[in-house]
Design an enzyme around this catalytic site. Structure first.
Site, mmCIF file in Angstrom:
data_model
loop_
_atom_site.group_PDB
_atom_site.id
_atom_site.type_symbol
_atom_site.label_atom_id
_atom_site.label_comp_id
_atom_site.label_asym_id
_atom_site.label_seq_id
_atom_site.Cartn_x
_atom_site.Cartn_y
_atom_site.Cartn_z
ATOM 1 N N GLY A 1 -2.880 -4.134 4.228
ATOM 2 C CA GLY A 1 -2.107 -5.002 5.116
ATOM 3 C C GLY A 1 -0.617 -4.773 4.976
ATOM 4 N N LYS B 1 10.702 -3.535 8.509
ATOM 5 C CA LYS B 1 10.061 -2.981 7.321
ATOM 6 C C LYS B 1 11.008 -3.181 6.145
ATOM 7 C CE LYS B 1 7.881 1.354 5.782
ATOM 8 N NZ LYS B 1 7.548 2.725 6.178
ATOM 9 N N ASP C 1 7.222 -6.344 -3.944
ATOM 10 C CA ASP C 1 8.284 -7.313 -3.665
ATOM 11 C C ASP C 1 8.565 -7.478 -2.176
ATOM 12 O OD1 ASP C 1 9.433 -4.900 -3.100
ATOM 13 O OD2 ASP C 1 11.092 -5.088 -4.528
ATOM 14 N N ARG D 1 11.403 -0.767 12.924
ATOM 15 C CA ARG D 1 10.529 0.308 13.391
ATOM 16 C C ARG D 1 9.928 -0.077 14.739
ATOM 17 N NH1 ARG D 1 5.934 2.553 9.379
ATOM 18 N NH2 ARG D 1 5.110 0.439 9.505
ATOM 19 N N ARG E 1 -4.053 0.968 13.005
ATOM 20 C CA ARG E 1 -4.373 2.163 12.223
ATOM 21 C C ARG E 1 -5.890 2.322 12.108
ATOM 22 N NH1 ARG E 1 0.243 1.577 8.479
ATOM 23 N NH2 ARG E 1 1.577 0.045 9.484
ATOM 24 N N ASP F 1 -4.843 4.320 6.291
ATOM 25 C CA ASP F 1 -3.950 3.233 6.707
ATOM 26 C C ASP F 1 -2.647 3.783 7.284
ATOM 27 O OD1 ASP F 1 -3.831 3.906 3.848
ATOM 28 O OD2 ASP F 1 -2.047 2.639 3.843
HETATM 29 P P1 AMP Z 1 2.572 2.818 2.103
HETATM 30 O O1 AMP Z 1 2.478 3.684 0.893
HETATM 31 O O2 AMP Z 1 3.991 2.505 2.504
HETATM 32 O O3 AMP Z 1 1.755 3.306 3.243
HETATM 33 O O4 AMP Z 1 1.976 1.416 1.668
HETATM 34 C C1 AMP Z 1 0.683 1.222 1.200
HETATM 35 C C2 AMP Z 1 0.430 -0.249 1.027
HETATM 36 O O5 AMP Z 1 1.293 -0.809 0.029
HETATM 37 C C3 AMP Z 1 0.659 -1.082 2.277
HETATM 38 O O6 AMP Z 1 -0.275 -2.125 2.280
HETATM 39 C C4 AMP Z 1 2.044 -1.599 2.078
HETATM 40 O O7 AMP Z 1 2.297 -2.764 2.811
HETATM 41 C C5 AMP Z 1 2.067 -1.859 0.598
HETATM 42 N N1 AMP Z 1 3.420 -1.802 0.033
HETATM 43 C C6 AMP Z 1 4.183 -0.714 -0.136
HETATM 44 N N2 AMP Z 1 5.374 -1.031 -0.684
HETATM 45 C C7 AMP Z 1 5.377 -2.372 -0.871
HETATM 46 C C8 AMP Z 1 6.323 -3.306 -1.401
HETATM 47 N N3 AMP Z 1 7.510 -2.929 -1.861
HETATM 48 N N4 AMP Z 1 5.959 -4.604 -1.426
HETATM 49 C C9 AMP Z 1 4.764 -4.997 -0.970
HETATM 50 N N5 AMP Z 1 3.832 -4.179 -0.465
HETATM 51 C C10 AMP Z 1 4.129 -2.868 -0.406
HETATM 52 MG MG MG Z 2 1.384 2.730 5.010
#
Ligand code: AMP
Ligand code: MG
Length: 490
Positions: free
Chosen positions: A88, A111, A123, A174, A181, A250
């Site tokens: 999510g 984002k 965070d 964004r 997805r 995702d």
């Molecule tokens: P990503 O690697 O950006 O595709 O993220 C993978 C998952 O980790 C997704 O569910 C993101 O929403 C979550 N996520 C990535 N970075 C953070 C963050 N700093 N705080 C909370 N959730 C995160």
């Molecule tokens: Mg992602």
């Protein structure tokens, strides 16, 4: 005057299980560092109004504009092959949707705007470096003509985020034709919620594949549509040397746009096994693996759709396999057609594929720069082969190949100037080279200097033009400038 967003939200009208309603978390001192004015206009927004303290407050998530219905979307996903039933939007919030000037519905998402019920241990924030990287690369992809999410704005929050060290925080706005997805379907499939899968599929058909509404078997046609768009997309990536880096389900868009620019990069020297991402230790998402992974991800999508295909499981599986079976040919057709254009062939003949593969093999052996080899090959069509030869460690390797290539193009009626123009129109001079992106990020993060960022974004907006005053941006890195690893920065 207030900033007006003409929101027309549709995703937040879907059942409650699709998202969590959550507002962005206010930040102390938002400062707009980049506004994409042409995109704002395209979205029906007033760039002058966005370029105000009030606009910055909205783009930082400090104020929620009228008509917004902020939500974090639910999704699941296979991360490096391992299924996680709940991911999510952990650090992204969808403000809402607008209909752009061409009548296309577009998501406007923040984002890095604070925690959501999907944040797990994160965070909810983003660091400035990854925000700038996504801005630069997504806009470069757009200028290259490749389907992608866009970047409307970047703001610094005035707060720090803690990663390995304390870094300036930032929020990226964004824009996507949607943020749905493969993992969104997986979220409901994991819960065996067939009604939700059907509702999601119906939403996607109306939104991204409206011509399929009349199809005899719309859900089969939907899978076929996503397969076709992903095959085309990955071919386009390969043709510009792009490596996504985290092709998890995702991060695989149903609309066929490139999404989630993490540790992505463009290769300099051609190497099919190239990996940049620091977290991709096994090379799962290496350059040349991307078509195979796209098909793997599509197979996960097909599994989600099986209950909509037929109650007879065996029949549904056979139908899905049949549809997935089209991927390879679709990918190859798009990739080979693109390669033919890259080497300046207007017609198709037996032996072309082998001829082009020989060039790629010689490039790999000679560490030839992917972008410049093709760009300068256009000049070689007009008889100036010096620059392309110089890309090869052993220029003779090019000469040997060039003899066969010249014999082949001599069979076509087009002249040198026409061929050169056609090749320059598909072979960019400028890509977001990693060492340039890193230098821009360093200047912004350490010196609060955004001039290098502005200049890079400007050059990359016209990748197919020579722009002699910015010629240095076309140069590959010197050995000590080479970036070997890229980081998600999450
Ligand atoms: P990503 O690697 O950006 O595709 O993220 C993978 C998952 O980790 C997704 O569910 C993101 O929403 C979550 N996520 C990535 N970075 C953070 C963050 N700093 N705080 C909370 N959730 C995160
Ligand atoms: Mg992602």
């Amino acid at each position: 005057m207030t900033v007006h967003f003409p929101f027309q939200n549709s995703y937040s009208a879907l059942p409650d299980s699709f998202f969590a309603r959550v507002a962005p978390t206010p930040v102390t001192a938002p400062r707009l560092i980049k506004l994409n004015r042409p995109l704002a206009v395209q979205l029906g927004l007033d760039p002058d109004m966005l370029d105000t303290p009030e606009g910055a407050a909205i783009l930082a998530g400090k104020t929620v504009p009228d008509g917004a219905d902020p939500i974090a979307m639910a999704y699941a996903g296979h991360q490096f092959g391992h299924f996680v039933p709940q991911l999510g939007d952990g650090r992204a919030i969808l403000l809402g949707e607008v209909i752009d000037r061409e009548g296309v519905r577009r998501d406007i998402q923040l984002k890095g705007s604070g925690p959501t019920p999907f944040s797990r241990r994160g965070d909810g924030r983003a660091a400035l470096g990854p925000v700038l990287r996504e801005y630069i690369v997504s806009e470069a992809m757009f200028a290259l003509g490749i389907p992608t999410t866009r970047s409307l704005a970047a703001v610094v929050t005035g707060e720090h985020v803690i990663r390995e060290t304390a870094l300036p925080g930032a929020v990226l706005t964004r824009v996507a034709s949607s943020h749905i997805r493969v993992g969104t379907f997986q979220f409901f499939a994991a819960r065996r919620d067939t009604d939700a899968i059907r509702a999601l599929a119906d939403h996607v058909i109306v939104r991204h594949y409206p011509q399929l509404r009349e199809a005899e078997r719309p859900y089969h046609a939907l899978l076929a549509g996503v397969v076709a768009r992903q095959a085309e997309l990955v071919a386009r990536w390969l043709l510009v040397g792009f490596i996504h880096g985290v092709m998890n389900t995702d991060n695989s868009s149903i609309s066929g746009e490139t999404i989630d620019y993490g540790p992505c990069a463009f290769m300099d020297a051609y190497n099919p096994a190239q990996v940049f991402s620091s977290i991709d230790e096994m090379g799962r998402y290496a350059y040349a693996n991307q078509p195979r992974i796209a098909l793997w991800n599509l197979t996960r999508l097909a599994e989600c759709l099986l209950p909509l295909f037929s109650d007879d499981q065996e029949k549904a599986v056979a139908e899905a396999q049949d549809i997935l079976g089209a991927f390879s040919d679709q990918f190859s057709a798009a990739y080979q057609a693109g390669l033919r254009k890259k080497v300046g062939l207007f017609t198709e003949r037996d032996g072309d594929e082998a001829l082009i593969q020989d060039l790629l093999d010689a490039m790999a052996k000679n560490q030839a720069d992917f972008t410049l080899t093709f760009r300068k090959l256009g000049d070689a069509a007009a008889d100036d082969a010096a620059d392309v030869r110089a890309q090869f460690m052993e220029p003779a390797a090019f000469d040997e190949w060039a003899g066969r290539w010249r014999a082949r193009i001599a069979l076509e009626q087009q002249g040198a100037a026409e061929r050169q123009a056609a090749m320059h129109a598909v072979n960019p001079m400028f890509i977001p080279r990693n060492h340039r992106v890193e230098a821009v990020i360093q200047a912004a993060v350490h010196d609060d200097d955004y001039a290098p960022f502005e200049e890079l974004v400007k050059v990359l907006a016209n990748p197919f033009e020579d722009q002699p005053e910015y010629a240095a941006y076309a140069d590959p890195p010197l050995p000590d400038q080479r970036v070997l690893r890229t980081f998600c920065g999450t």
